[in-house]
Motif scaffolding. Structure first.
Motif, PDB file in Angstrom:
ATOM      1  N   SER A 105       0.835  -1.199   0.000  1.00  0.00           N
ATOM      2  CA  SER A 105       0.000   0.000   0.000  1.00  0.00           C
ATOM      3  C   SER A 105       0.869   1.247   0.000  1.00  0.00           C
ATOM      4  O   SER A 105       0.873   2.004  -0.956  1.00  0.00           O
ATOM      5  CB  SER A 105      -0.964  -0.001   1.177  1.00  0.00           C
ATOM      6  OG  SER A 105      -0.271  -0.031   2.398  1.00  0.00           O
ATOM      7  N   ASN A 106       1.666   1.443   1.056  1.00  0.00           N
ATOM      8  CA  ASN A 106       2.536   2.612   1.095  1.00  0.00           C
ATOM      9  C   ASN A 106       3.626   2.524   0.043  1.00  0.00           C
ATOM     10  O   ASN A 106       4.175   1.452  -0.236  1.00  0.00           O
ATOM     11  CB  ASN A 106       3.217   2.729   2.465  1.00  0.00           C
ATOM     12  CG  ASN A 106       2.270   3.202   3.527  1.00  0.00           C
ATOM     13  OD1 ASN A 106       1.640   4.230   3.393  1.00  0.00           O
ATOM     14  ND2 ASN A 106       2.160   2.430   4.592  1.00  0.00           N
ATOM     15  N   PHE A 107       3.927   3.684  -0.525  1.00  0.00           N
ATOM     16  CA  PHE A 107       5.046   3.821  -1.455  1.00  0.00           C
ATOM     17  C   PHE A 107       5.988   4.821  -0.794  1.00  0.00           C
ATOM     18  O   PHE A 107       5.570   5.921  -0.439  1.00  0.00           O
ATOM     19  CB  PHE A 107       4.528   4.331  -2.797  1.00  0.00           C
ATOM     20  CG  PHE A 107       5.576   4.634  -3.826  1.00  0.00           C
ATOM     21  CD1 PHE A 107       5.567   5.843  -4.502  1.00  0.00           C
ATOM     22  CD2 PHE A 107       6.564   3.706  -4.146  1.00  0.00           C
ATOM     23  CE1 PHE A 107       6.508   6.132  -5.469  1.00  0.00           C
ATOM     24  CE2 PHE A 107       7.516   3.988  -5.108  1.00  0.00           C
ATOM     25  CZ  PHE A 107       7.487   5.207  -5.767  1.00  0.00           C
ATOM     26  N   THR A 108       7.240   4.411  -0.553  1.00  0.00           N
ATOM     27  CA  THR A 108       8.117   5.267   0.248  1.00  0.00           C
ATOM     28  C   THR A 108       9.324   5.745  -0.538  1.00  0.00           C
ATOM     29  O   THR A 108       9.814   5.062  -1.454  1.00  0.00           O
ATOM     30  CB  THR A 108       8.615   4.534   1.502  1.00  0.00           C
ATOM     31  OG1 THR A 108       9.398   3.411   1.103  1.00  0.00           O
ATOM     32  CG2 THR A 108       7.460   4.071   2.368  1.00  0.00           C
ATOM     33  N   LEU A 109       9.783   6.923  -0.153  1.00  0.00           N
ATOM     34  CA  LEU A 109      11.032   7.475  -0.644  1.00  0.00           C
ATOM     35  C   LEU A 109      11.956   7.622   0.558  1.00  0.00           C
ATOM     36  O   LEU A 109      11.588   8.277   1.535  1.00  0.00           O
ATOM     37  CB  LEU A 109      10.806   8.841  -1.302  1.00  0.00           C
ATOM     38  CG  LEU A 109      12.069   9.603  -1.733  1.00  0.00           C
ATOM     39  CD1 LEU A 109      12.747   8.920  -2.915  1.00  0.00           C
ATOM     40  CD2 LEU A 109      11.722  11.061  -2.111  1.00  0.00           C
ATOM     41  N   LYS A 110      13.123   7.012   0.469  1.00  0.00           N
ATOM     42  CA  LYS A 110      14.096   7.110   1.552  1.00  0.00           C
ATOM     43  C   LYS A 110      15.286   7.914   1.075  1.00  0.00           C
ATOM     44  O   LYS A 110      15.814   7.668  -0.013  1.00  0.00           O
ATOM     45  CB  LYS A 110      14.558   5.721   2.008  1.00  0.00           C
ATOM     46  CG  LYS A 110      15.534   5.781   3.184  1.00  0.00           C
ATOM     47  CD  LYS A 110      16.212   4.438   3.438  1.00  0.00           C
ATOM     48  CE  LYS A 110      15.289   3.411   3.975  1.00  0.00           C
ATOM     49  NZ  LYS A 110      16.000   2.150   4.359  1.00  0.00           N
ATOM     50  N   ILE A 111      15.707   8.847   1.900  1.00  0.00           N
ATOM     51  CA  ILE A 111      16.955   9.568   1.652  1.00  0.00           C
ATOM     52  C   ILE A 111      17.895   9.149   2.770  1.00  0.00           C
ATOM     53  O   ILE A 111      17.621   9.391   3.959  1.00  0.00           O
ATOM     54  CB  ILE A 111      16.752  11.100   1.645  1.00  0.00           C
ATOM     55  CG1 ILE A 111      15.616  11.492   0.701  1.00  0.00           C
ATOM     56  CG2 ILE A 111      18.054  11.793   1.209  1.00  0.00           C
ATOM     57  CD1 ILE A 111      15.252  12.968   0.743  1.00  0.00           C
ATOM     58  N   ARG A 112      18.975   8.502   2.404  1.00  0.00           N
ATOM     59  CA  ARG A 112      19.839   7.837   3.402  1.00  0.00           C
ATOM     60  C   ARG A 112      20.573   8.824   4.293  1.00  0.00           C
ATOM     61  O   ARG A 112      20.604   8.688   5.500  1.00  0.00           O
ATOM     62  CB  ARG A 112      20.851   6.942   2.696  1.00  0.00           C
ATOM     63  CG  ARG A 112      20.587   5.464   2.875  1.00  0.00           C
ATOM     64  CD  ARG A 112      21.624   4.650   2.142  1.00  0.00           C
ATOM     65  NE  ARG A 112      21.402   4.635   0.701  1.00  0.00           N
ATOM     66  CZ  ARG A 112      20.500   3.872   0.102  1.00  0.00           C
ATOM     67  NH1 ARG A 112      19.720   3.082   0.794  1.00  0.00           N
ATOM     68  NH2 ARG A 112      20.365   3.899  -1.211  1.00  0.00           N
ATOM     69  N   SER A 113      21.184   9.787   3.726  1.00  0.00           N
ATOM     70  CA  SER A 113      21.988  10.740   4.483  1.00  0.00           C
ATOM     71  C   SER A 113      21.720  12.125   3.905  1.00  0.00           C
ATOM     72  O   SER A 113      22.312  12.509   2.887  1.00  0.00           O
ATOM     73  CB  SER A 113      23.474  10.374   4.371  1.00  0.00           C
ATOM     74  OG  SER A 113      24.267  11.318   5.051  1.00  0.00           O
ATOM     75  N   THR A 114      20.805  12.839   4.540  1.00  0.00           N
ATOM     76  CA  THR A 114      20.322  14.074   3.941  1.00  0.00           C
ATOM     77  C   THR A 114      21.389  15.152   3.872  1.00  0.00           C
ATOM     78  O   THR A 114      22.260  15.259   4.742  1.00  0.00           O
ATOM     79  CB  THR A 114      19.124  14.616   4.733  1.00  0.00           C
ATOM     80  OG1 THR A 114      19.455  14.648   6.131  1.00  0.00           O
ATOM     81  CG2 THR A 114      17.897  13.743   4.524  1.00  0.00           C
ATOM     82  N   LYS A 115      21.280  15.961   2.811  1.00  0.00           N
ATOM     83  CA  LYS A 115      22.155  17.117   2.627  1.00  0.00           C
ATOM     84  C   LYS A 115      21.281  18.371   2.663  1.00  0.00           C
ATOM     85  O   LYS A 115      20.064  18.304   2.484  1.00  0.00           O
ATOM     86  CB  LYS A 115      22.868  17.050   1.279  1.00  0.00           C
ATOM     87  CG  LYS A 115      23.591  15.754   0.989  1.00  0.00           C
ATOM     88  CD  LYS A 115      24.325  15.868  -0.339  1.00  0.00           C
ATOM     89  CE  LYS A 115      24.828  14.540  -0.837  1.00  0.00           C
ATOM     90  NZ  LYS A 115      23.805  13.724  -1.470  1.00  0.00           N
ATOM     91  N   LEU A 116      21.939  19.508   2.848  1.00  0.00           N
ATOM     92  CA  LEU A 116      21.194  20.765   2.874  1.00  0.00           C
ATOM     93  C   LEU A 116      20.382  20.946   1.599  1.00  0.00           C
ATOM     94  O   LEU A 116      19.226  21.408   1.637  1.00  0.00           O
ATOM     95  CB  LEU A 116      22.142  21.955   3.054  1.00  0.00           C
ATOM     96  CG  LEU A 116      22.902  22.027   4.375  1.00  0.00           C
ATOM     97  CD1 LEU A 116      23.874  23.199   4.362  1.00  0.00           C
ATOM     98  CD2 LEU A 116      21.932  22.163   5.550  1.00  0.00           C
ATOM     99  N   GLU A 117      20.985  20.552   0.480  1.00  0.00           N
ATOM    100  CA  GLU A 117      20.327  20.754  -0.818  1.00  0.00           C
ATOM    101  C   GLU A 117      19.163  19.810  -1.084  1.00  0.00           C
ATOM    102  O   GLU A 117      18.497  19.917  -2.107  1.00  0.00           O
ATOM    103  CB  GLU A 117      21.340  20.680  -1.964  1.00  0.00           C
ATOM    104  CG  GLU A 117      22.147  19.409  -1.990  1.00  0.00           C
ATOM    105  CD  GLU A 117      23.497  19.548  -1.301  1.00  0.00           C
ATOM    106  OE1 GLU A 117      23.585  20.253  -0.259  1.00  0.00           O
ATOM    107  OE2 GLU A 117      24.473  18.935  -1.797  1.00  0.00           O
ATOM    108  N   ASP A 118      18.923  18.880  -0.161  1.00  0.00           N
ATOM    109  CA  ASP A 118      17.742  18.024  -0.283  1.00  0.00           C
ATOM    110  C   ASP A 118      16.485  18.720   0.226  1.00  0.00           C
ATOM    111  O   ASP A 118      15.377  18.190   0.081  1.00  0.00           O
ATOM    112  CB  ASP A 118      17.943  16.725   0.509  1.00  0.00           C
ATOM    113  CG  ASP A 118      19.030  15.840  -0.079  1.00  0.00           C
ATOM    114  OD1 ASP A 118      19.709  15.152   0.709  1.00  0.00           O
ATOM    115  OD2 ASP A 118      19.213  15.856  -1.309  1.00  0.00           O
ATOM    116  N   SER A 119      16.650  19.889   0.827  1.00  0.00           N
ATOM    117  CA  SER A 119      15.492  20.642   1.300  1.00  0.00           C
ATOM    118  C   SER A 119      14.613  20.997   0.109  1.00  0.00           C
ATOM    119  O   SER A 119      15.052  21.644  -0.845  1.00  0.00           O
ATOM    120  CB  SER A 119      15.942  21.924   2.009  1.00  0.00           C
ATOM    121  OG  SER A 119      16.653  21.629   3.180  1.00  0.00           O
ATOM    122  N   ALA A 120      13.370  20.546   0.156  1.00  0.00           N
ATOM    123  CA  ALA A 120      12.460  20.728  -0.978  1.00  0.00           C
ATOM    124  C   ALA A 120      11.089  20.206  -0.580  1.00  0.00           C
ATOM    125  O   ALA A 120      10.913  19.589   0.469  1.00  0.00           O
ATOM    126  CB  ALA A 120      12.957  19.960  -2.209  1.00  0.00           C
TER     127      ALA A 120
END
Lengths: 113, 114
Positions: B73-88
């Protein structure tokens, strides 16, 4: 070649006027051209879309004009209303890849009462 | 009207932390997508997913990103090690069929990386 260029960046129109937003593309493999409407804090919502085998599509007050030879398409909003104030994005995608949309940079439309 | 539901609506995280964004697609939809929109900029394609595998991904979708549909059911997006530029703002989108099926977007998950 993957870009979709959209203009203007912002547009102010009086209530009842016609809003026109233009887009241009380079990739001749594109074959699906939707327009999305986005209100602040919301996701984009499909407004109207066209394929290159027709030159115009009309849905209510919204019309897409498509010029295949010039690789341009435009959105016309007739009788613009304050409720139409939103950001409009044109987009394009290739055959078989229609979930991979290439978006333009958006046009912020303000319709003044 | 059916809708795509995303959680959380806003997440604040420290740089280097892992983040998981979740999406519940419209029930009969089979094609799933993640897009992102950096503040004031255009919406950008990240990845498409069908039949439990990635069908297409953009240059943005590097090794720090992954997607899955762990429970059907759920569809997930994982970001392993976030960076400042991932802010969105991250948007999930789904559609019911290949071809000219309409792409339905969720309301987005705003990610702020400090």
């Amino acid at each position: 070649q993957q870009q979709v260029k959209q203009s203007p960046q912002s547009l102010i129109v009086q209530k009842g006027g016609i809003s026109i937003i233009n887009c241009a593309y380079e990739n001749t493999a594109f074959d699906y051209f939707p327009w999305y409407q986005q209100f602040p804090g919301k996701g984009p919502a499909l407004l109207i879309a066209i394929r290159p085998d027709v030159s115009e599509k009309k849905e209510g007050r919204f019309t897409i004009s498509f010029n295949k030879s010039a690789k341009q398409f435009s959105l016309h909003i007739m009788d613009s209303q304050p409720g139409d104030s939103a950001t409009y994005f044109c987009a394009a995608s290739r055959a078989g890849s229609q979930g991979n949309l290439i978006f333009g940079k958006g046009t912020k439309l303000s319709v003044k009462p | 009207e059916p809708e795509v539901t995303q959680t959380p609506s806003h997440q604040v995280t420290q740089m280097g932390q892992e983040v998981i964004l979740r999406c519940v697609p419209i029930s009969n939809h089979l094609y799933f997508y993640w897009y992102r929109q950096i503040l004031g900029q255009k919406v950008e394609f990240l990845v498409s997913f069908y039949n439990n595998e990635i069908s297409e991904k953009s240059e943005i979708f590097d090794d720090q990103f992954s997607v899955e549909r762990p429970d059907g059911s759920n569809f997930t997006l994982k970001i392993r090690s976030t960076k400042l530029e991932d802010s969105a703002m991250y948007f999930c989108a789904t559609k019911d069929r290949v071809g000219t099926g309409e792409l339905f977007f969720g309301e987005g998950s705003r990610l702020t990386v400090l």
